[in-house]
Design an enzyme around this catalytic site. Structure first.
Site, short mmCIF file in Angstrom:
data_model
loop_
_atom_site.label_atom_id
_atom_site.label_comp_id
_atom_site.label_asym_id
_atom_site.label_seq_id
_atom_site.Cartn_x
_atom_site.Cartn_y
_atom_site.Cartn_z
CB CYS A 137 38.92 35.35 38.65
SG CYS A 137 37.49 34.79 39.60
CG HIS A 179 37.35 40.39 41.21
ND1 HIS A 179 38.09 40.13 40.08
CD2 HIS A 179 36.99 39.19 41.70
CE1 HIS A 179 38.16 38.82 39.89
NE2 HIS A 179 37.50 38.22 40.87
CD GLU A 180 36.54 38.79 45.59
OE1 GLU A 180 35.68 37.89 45.61
OE2 GLU A 180 37.65 38.65 45.03
CG HIS A 183 32.93 36.60 42.25
ND1 HIS A 183 32.88 35.65 41.25
CD2 HIS A 183 34.26 36.85 42.45
CE1 HIS A 183 34.12 35.34 40.86
NE2 HIS A 183 34.96 36.06 41.56
#
Length: 240
Positions: A137, A179-180, A183
């Site tokens: 990351c 993953h994004e 966030h």
């Protein structure tokens, strides 16, 4: 308002007002230098980002997306979420055009991903199969760890023009999207990681850069009940 993440932690909603979001974006756009990528420990990475609902006009949104893409390429990375630039807004960019060796590409089911700018993204798993690989990351600089993620997802979002879109993503493309999106819910990949696999970038390059994770798994002692990087674990993690 708070949000319970898949890790069990509670992510508070951002206290940024629409005016504060717009002013923060304008500061980024007015600066000559590219903005720094926010690192773990900054509270913005642990907040529930605000849904995009017109805080920026079309020109500002387009310029902000272009700046995010510029920062992502310079890092370099394959995705970037607005909170990583200190902006708690549900906007992210994704792109994977990097060339890797055929063995790694096959093991990770890694196909090129054309540039995507997404607003208010969400994902849900398709099927029960997951895949486990090392992941890093840009906001946790210098480290990588193994994360088990859904192998296939349905990814829904708005385009910058406000059009709803839905895509079926698998393999590495699905991993980037998860993953994004995480966030934007205040979740870092470390919340999902096998912490015994945690490696500095130098150690990962020297020891664990194989296409799969078997050698690292056996040596470091994580996921002991798995035979390879693709599996259907007993405890399924759901999407955001």
């Amino acid at each position: 308002m708070t949000h319970l993440s898949d890790s069990g932690a509670t992510a508070p909603a951002t206290d940024f007002t629409p005016v504060r979001i717009r002013d923060a974006v304008r500061r980024i756009l007015d600066a000559e230098a590219m903005p720094p990528i926010v690192q773990a420990g900054h509270p913005v990475l642990r907040q529930l980002a605000a849904p995009f609902d017109g805080q920026l006009d079309a020109a500002e949104l387009g310029a902000f997306i272009a700046r995010m893409r510029e920062v992502m390429h310079a890092a370099p990375g394959v995705g970037l979420a607005a909170p990583q630039l200190g902006i708690p807004l549900r906007v992210a960019v994704l792109e994977d055009q990097y060339t890797i060796d055929p063995a790694s590409s096959a093991a990770r089911d890694r196909e090129p991903l054309e540039f995507l700018a997404v607003l208010n993204p969400r994902y849900r798993p398709v099927g029960t199969e997951t895949a486990s690989f090392y992941e890093g990351c840009l906001s946790v600089s210098g480290y990588q760890a193994v994360v088990s993620r859904h192998r296939q997802i349905e990814f829904t979002y708005l385009t910058p023009e406000g059009q709803p879109n839905r895509q079926l993503l698998s393999g590495w493309q699905a991993r980037i999207a998860q993953h994004e999106t995480d966030h934007l819910d205040g979740t870092l990949y470390l919340d999902r990681a096998e912490l015994r696999s945690l490696s500095s970038n130098a150690e990962h390059s020297a020891r664990w850069a194989q296409p799969g994770i078997d050698e690292a798994r056996h040596t470091l002692g994580f996921l002991p009940d798995q035979d390879n990087g693709t599996h259907a674990p007993s405890a399924q993690r759901s999407g955001s």
